[in-house]
Scaffold this motif. Structure first.
Motif, PDB file in Angstrom:
ATOM      1  N   LEU A 186       0.872  -1.180   0.000  1.00  0.00           N
ATOM      2  CA  LEU A 186       0.000   0.000   0.000  1.00  0.00           C
ATOM      3  C   LEU A 186       0.900   1.217   0.000  1.00  0.00           C
ATOM      4  CD1 LEU A 186      -2.306  -1.450   2.712  1.00  0.00           C
ATOM      5  CD2 LEU A 186      -3.087  -0.838   0.425  1.00  0.00           C
ATOM      6  N   SER A 187       0.407   2.317  -0.528  1.00  0.00           N
ATOM      7  CA  SER A 187       1.270   3.504  -0.557  1.00  0.00           C
ATOM      8  C   SER A 187       0.433   4.775  -0.629  1.00  0.00           C
ATOM      9  CB  SER A 187       2.182   3.450  -1.786  1.00  0.00           C
ATOM     10  OG  SER A 187       1.421   3.691  -2.946  1.00  0.00           O
ATOM     11  N   ASP A 188       1.117   5.899  -0.443  1.00  0.00           N
ATOM     12  CA  ASP A 188       0.483   7.189  -0.699  1.00  0.00           C
ATOM     13  C   ASP A 188       0.363   7.328  -2.225  1.00  0.00           C
ATOM     14  OD1 ASP A 188       3.249   7.449  -1.227  1.00  0.00           O
ATOM     15  OD2 ASP A 188       3.052   9.627  -1.048  1.00  0.00           O
ATOM     16  N   PRO A 189      -0.352   8.326  -2.731  1.00  0.00           N
ATOM     17  CA  PRO A 189      -0.565   8.406  -4.186  1.00  0.00           C
ATOM     18  C   PRO A 189       0.731   8.533  -5.004  1.00  0.00           C
ATOM     19  CG  PRO A 189      -2.080   9.865  -3.032  1.00  0.00           C
ATOM     20  CD  PRO A 189      -1.132   9.344  -2.004  1.00  0.00           C
ATOM     21  N   THR A 190       1.804   9.097  -4.436  1.00  0.00           N
ATOM     22  CA  THR A 190       3.043   9.207  -5.219  1.00  0.00           C
ATOM     23  C   THR A 190       3.775   7.867  -5.271  1.00  0.00           C
ATOM     24  OG1 THR A 190       4.481   9.708  -3.339  1.00  0.00           O
ATOM     25  CG2 THR A 190       3.395  11.593  -4.403  1.00  0.00           C
ATOM     26  N   HIS A 260      -4.211  -1.599  -4.118  1.00  0.00           N
ATOM     27  CA  HIS A 260      -3.520  -0.745  -5.096  1.00  0.00           C
ATOM     28  C   HIS A 260      -3.414   0.646  -4.478  1.00  0.00           C
ATOM     29  CE1 HIS A 260      -2.179   0.799  -8.920  1.00  0.00           C
ATOM     30  NE2 HIS A 260      -3.129   1.710  -8.916  1.00  0.00           N
ATOM     31  N   ALA A 261      -2.202   1.180  -4.420  1.00  0.00           N
ATOM     32  CA  ALA A 261      -1.941   2.492  -3.814  1.00  0.00           C
ATOM     33  C   ALA A 261      -2.570   2.545  -2.410  1.00  0.00           C
ATOM     34  CB  ALA A 261      -2.405   3.604  -4.722  1.00  0.00           C
ATOM     35  N   SER A 262      -3.531   3.453  -2.170  1.00  0.00           N
ATOM     36  CA  SER A 262      -4.054   3.554  -0.803  1.00  0.00           C
ATOM     37  C   SER A 262      -5.357   2.769  -0.629  1.00  0.00           C
ATOM     38  CB  SER A 262      -4.269   5.026  -0.447  1.00  0.00           C
ATOM     39  OG  SER A 262      -5.123   5.598  -1.403  1.00  0.00           O
ATOM     40  N   LEU A 263      -5.651   1.900  -1.570  1.00  0.00           N
ATOM     41  CA  LEU A 263      -6.910   1.148  -1.517  1.00  0.00           C
ATOM     42  C   LEU A 263      -6.661  -0.309  -1.126  1.00  0.00           C
ATOM     43  CD1 LEU A 263      -9.973   1.135  -2.215  1.00  0.00           C
ATOM     44  CD2 LEU A 263      -9.339   0.641  -4.576  1.00  0.00           C
ATOM     45  N   LEU A 264      -7.381  -0.765  -0.124  1.00  0.00           N
ATOM     46  CA  LEU A 264      -7.289  -2.172   0.296  1.00  0.00           C
ATOM     47  C   LEU A 264      -8.707  -2.731   0.346  1.00  0.00           C
ATOM     48  CD1 LEU A 264      -5.906  -4.682   1.624  1.00  0.00           C
ATOM     49  CD2 LEU A 264      -6.076  -3.501   3.817  1.00  0.00           C
ATOM     50  N   ILE A 265      -8.972  -3.749  -0.462  1.00  0.00           N
ATOM     51  CA  ILE A 265     -10.301  -4.381  -0.437  1.00  0.00           C
ATOM     52  C   ILE A 265     -10.098  -5.827  -0.013  1.00  0.00           C
ATOM     53  CG2 ILE A 265     -12.405  -4.851  -1.769  1.00  0.00           C
ATOM     54  CD1 ILE A 265     -11.570  -2.813  -3.820  1.00  0.00           C
ATOM     55  N   HIS A 266     -10.814  -6.249   1.016  1.00  0.00           N
ATOM     56  CA  HIS A 266     -10.661  -7.643   1.442  1.00  0.00           C
ATOM     57  C   HIS A 266     -11.972  -8.201   1.950  1.00  0.00           C
ATOM     58  CE1 HIS A 266     -10.649  -6.925   5.859  1.00  0.00           C
ATOM     59  NE2 HIS A 266     -10.125  -5.752   5.534  1.00  0.00           N
ATOM     60  N   HIS A 267     -12.052  -9.508   1.919  1.00  0.00           N
ATOM     61  CA  HIS A 267     -13.237 -10.205   2.408  1.00  0.00           C
ATOM     62  C   HIS A 267     -13.149 -10.339   3.929  1.00  0.00           C
ATOM     63  CE1 HIS A 267     -16.034 -13.651   2.920  1.00  0.00           C
ATOM     64  NE2 HIS A 267     -16.605 -13.179   1.825  1.00  0.00           N
ATOM     65  N   ILE A 284      -0.974   4.185  11.328  1.00  0.00           N
ATOM     66  CA  ILE A 284       0.358   4.583  10.861  1.00  0.00           C
ATOM     67  C   ILE A 284       0.273   5.108   9.423  1.00  0.00           C
ATOM     68  CG2 ILE A 284       1.147   2.259  10.209  1.00  0.00           C
ATOM     69  CD1 ILE A 284       3.901   3.113  11.159  1.00  0.00           C
ATOM     70  N   PHE A 285      -0.662   4.583   8.671  1.00  0.00           N
ATOM     71  CA  PHE A 285      -0.848   5.062   7.290  1.00  0.00           C
ATOM     72  C   PHE A 285      -1.256   6.548   7.326  1.00  0.00           C
ATOM     73  CE2 PHE A 285      -2.764   5.820   3.232  1.00  0.00           C
ATOM     74  CZ  PHE A 285      -2.105   4.971   2.347  1.00  0.00           C
ATOM     75  N   ARG A 286      -2.221   6.843   8.177  1.00  0.00           N
ATOM     76  CA  ARG A 286      -2.694   8.233   8.260  1.00  0.00           C
ATOM     77  C   ARG A 286      -1.586   9.160   8.783  1.00  0.00           C
ATOM     78  NH1 ARG A 286      -7.606  10.917   8.599  1.00  0.00           N
ATOM     79  NH2 ARG A 286      -8.907   9.083   8.754  1.00  0.00           N
ATOM     80  N   GLN A 287      -0.897   8.679   9.831  1.00  0.00           N
ATOM     81  CA  GLN A 287       0.176   9.530  10.405  1.00  0.00           C
ATOM     82  C   GLN A 287       1.268   9.810   9.381  1.00  0.00           C
ATOM     83  OE1 GLN A 287       1.757   7.309  13.665  1.00  0.00           O
ATOM     84  NE2 GLN A 287      -0.051   7.630  14.935  1.00  0.00           N
ATOM     85  N   THR A 288       1.648   8.796   8.634  1.00  0.00           N
ATOM     86  CA  THR A 288       2.808   8.963   7.749  1.00  0.00           C
ATOM     87  C   THR A 288       2.454   9.663   6.440  1.00  0.00           C
ATOM     88  OG1 THR A 288       3.177   6.693   8.452  1.00  0.00           O
ATOM     89  CG2 THR A 288       4.896   7.671   7.139  1.00  0.00           C
TER      90      THR A 288
END
Ligand code: SUG
Length: 449
Positions: A186-190, A260-267, A284-288
């Motif tokens: 997962l990542s930020d948009p860049t 993909h990027a900042s999107l996580l879809i799971h069952h 941590i995703f939001r903080q960073t």
């Protein structure tokens, strides 16, 4: 700025259904049915070409040589790997050891997501791109792929001076590894701030879980890869696959979760006992990154696990298109789904909802026909390996492996001309066909040279 390049693997002319996929419901259901190699190769090629047409740098690897006659010889099956090979020897091998025979002709390399685990240079302490080819030791037919694909990866990335291609992990049961199919970035948009999620099915300390099938990825393998890739422990997560998922036919994480990027879809049944870790990831995703992780959990009542496995919804490929149209709007993200998702009511509804919702960046959907790959348990995302690279690095990659209209056309012509339309396992016993296979291989090589 990082861009994900995609690598797909051209299906080979011996594509067949041997029923060898461990815990793989589709593979077991289609065992010994008639296969259609020409259709399989064209379907995979069209899917890769679609991704290329959306502006994603798309590369393709050639099929490694088959059959592996030396291996059949080693197994004492009386198969001569020289010019003395005969159709009778091959027929006898098929009768005595059908699994080994099928494995020697396997085209499972087509599922490129199992080729390796990849870590973006910006996620690694030494700022190098790290790649570990998967050892794929869970099944008869796949273990030889790691050495074959390591050569291809070196050919593609060999000019990069900031890339480390490790040897596969040792071929021992506690280190079973199936590559990117069990890893999500997962990542930020860049793409510069990355988070790595490894998903394992088996942890020897937790041997109490009853799975119907052998889990193909171990925690020890995930941890070893994270260490050798020098990933930051604060941004690395190890989640356990839900045993109920594995028992329902979820043999890889990419059958039940996608990112993909900042999107996580799971069952709902993707992970076991993972809520705390997922919350930590969100924090941590939001903080960073300063932005929220877009996590979407699909409940079992919205999408029953069996329908998730039949439709392969979670194996849809998500891409960010880079098309430069002057007037048309370029969608933020595109979902490439197997056609099966349209035929199953629950996934049809889910996809409509996803595309209509403004909470998620998915704005467009393409349905692709991958009947032959799906019959072996592989959807759009199984057919590709993603490698995050900086733009300057992409410019150095060998052009001849990159799909464009011309390469697509030349490969399609060769497939139409050379690949069998249909194939039974007994057809693989023909020594004339085996000889033709090396001609096909030469012919494909020439297209790339
Ligand atoms: O390893 N199928 C493959 C499918 C791999 C799908 N990959 C991902 N989910 N990323 C496997 O089970 C079928 C072979 C046969 O039917 O003989 C097979 O190998």
């Amino acid at each position: 700025m990082f861009t994900e390049i995609n690598i797909d693997a051209l299906v080979g002319p011996t594509h067949h259904f041997g029923g060898l996929g461990v815990g793989n419901v589709a593979s077991q259901q289609h065992a010994y049915r008639t296969s259609r190699p020409r259709e399989a190769a064209l379907e995979g090629l069209r899917k890769a070409a679609l991704v290329a047409s959306l502006g994603v740098p798309q590369y393709i690897f050639l099929p490694p040589p088959r059959p592996r006659l030396k291996w059949l010889h080693e197994l004492g099956l009386g198969v001569d790997s020289t010019e003395h090979l005969s159709s009778e020897q091959l027929s006898a091998a098929l009768q005595i050891a059908p699994q080994a025979f099928s494995a020697a002709f396997s085209c499972a390399f087509m599922w490129a997501a199992n080729m390796a685990t990849v870590s973006a240079a910006c996620d690694c302490r030494d700022r190098r791109l790290h790649i570990t080819p998967a050892n794929l030791i869970s099944s008869w037919h796949r273990a030889s792929e790691s050495a074959e694909r390591a050569i291809d990866l070196k050919r593609l990335l060999g000019l990069q001076d900031n890339c480390t291609i490790h040897p596969p992990l040792s071929s021992i049961v506690p280190l079973r590894d199936e590559g990117a199919a069990n890893h999500m970035r997962l990542s930020d948009p860049t793409g510069k701030i990355g988070f790595n999620i490894f998903v394992y099915g088996d942890d020897s300390e937790l041997a109490s879980h009853d799975c119907r099938f052998l889990p193909r990825q171990t925690r020890a393998a995930c941890e070893a890869i994270a260490r050798r890739h020098q990933l930051d422990p604060a941004r690395t997560f190890f989640l356990q696959q839900h045993p109920a998922g594995i028992s329902a036919g979820v043999f890889h994480n990419d059958v039940i979760a996608t990112s993909h990027a900042s999107l996580l879809i799971h069952h709902e049944l993707a992970f076991y006992n993972a809520e705390q870790q997922l919350q930590r990831l969100e924090e941590i995703f939001r903080q960073t990154t300063g932005a929220p992780l877009l996590r979407m959990e699909i409940s079992n009542s919205d999408l029953p696990i069996d329908e998730a496995v039949q439709s392969y919804f979670f194996n849809s490929q998500i891409i960010t298109p880079h098309t430069h149209t002057s007037s048309n709007h370029t969608p933020q993200m595109v979902l490439i789904c197997p056609q099966q998702c349209q035929r199953i009511a629950s996934t049809g509804r889910l996809i409509e909802r996803l595309v209509a919702s403004s909470d998620h960046p998915i704005e467009e959907v393409h349905y692709v026909s991958l009947e032959q790959s799906m019959a072996g348990g592989g959807g759009p995302a199984c057919l590709r390996l993603r490698i995050p690279l900086a733009h300057d690095d992409i410019a150095q990659l060998p052009r001849q492996l990159r799909i464009d209209r011309q390469l697509e056309e030349r490969l399609a012509v060769a497939i139409e001309r050379w690949y069998p339309e249909s194939l039974e396992l007994t057809d693989l016993c023909s020594v004339a066909f085996v000889r033709e296979l090396s001609q096909i291989s030469d012919h494909l090589q020439r297209i790339f040279n």
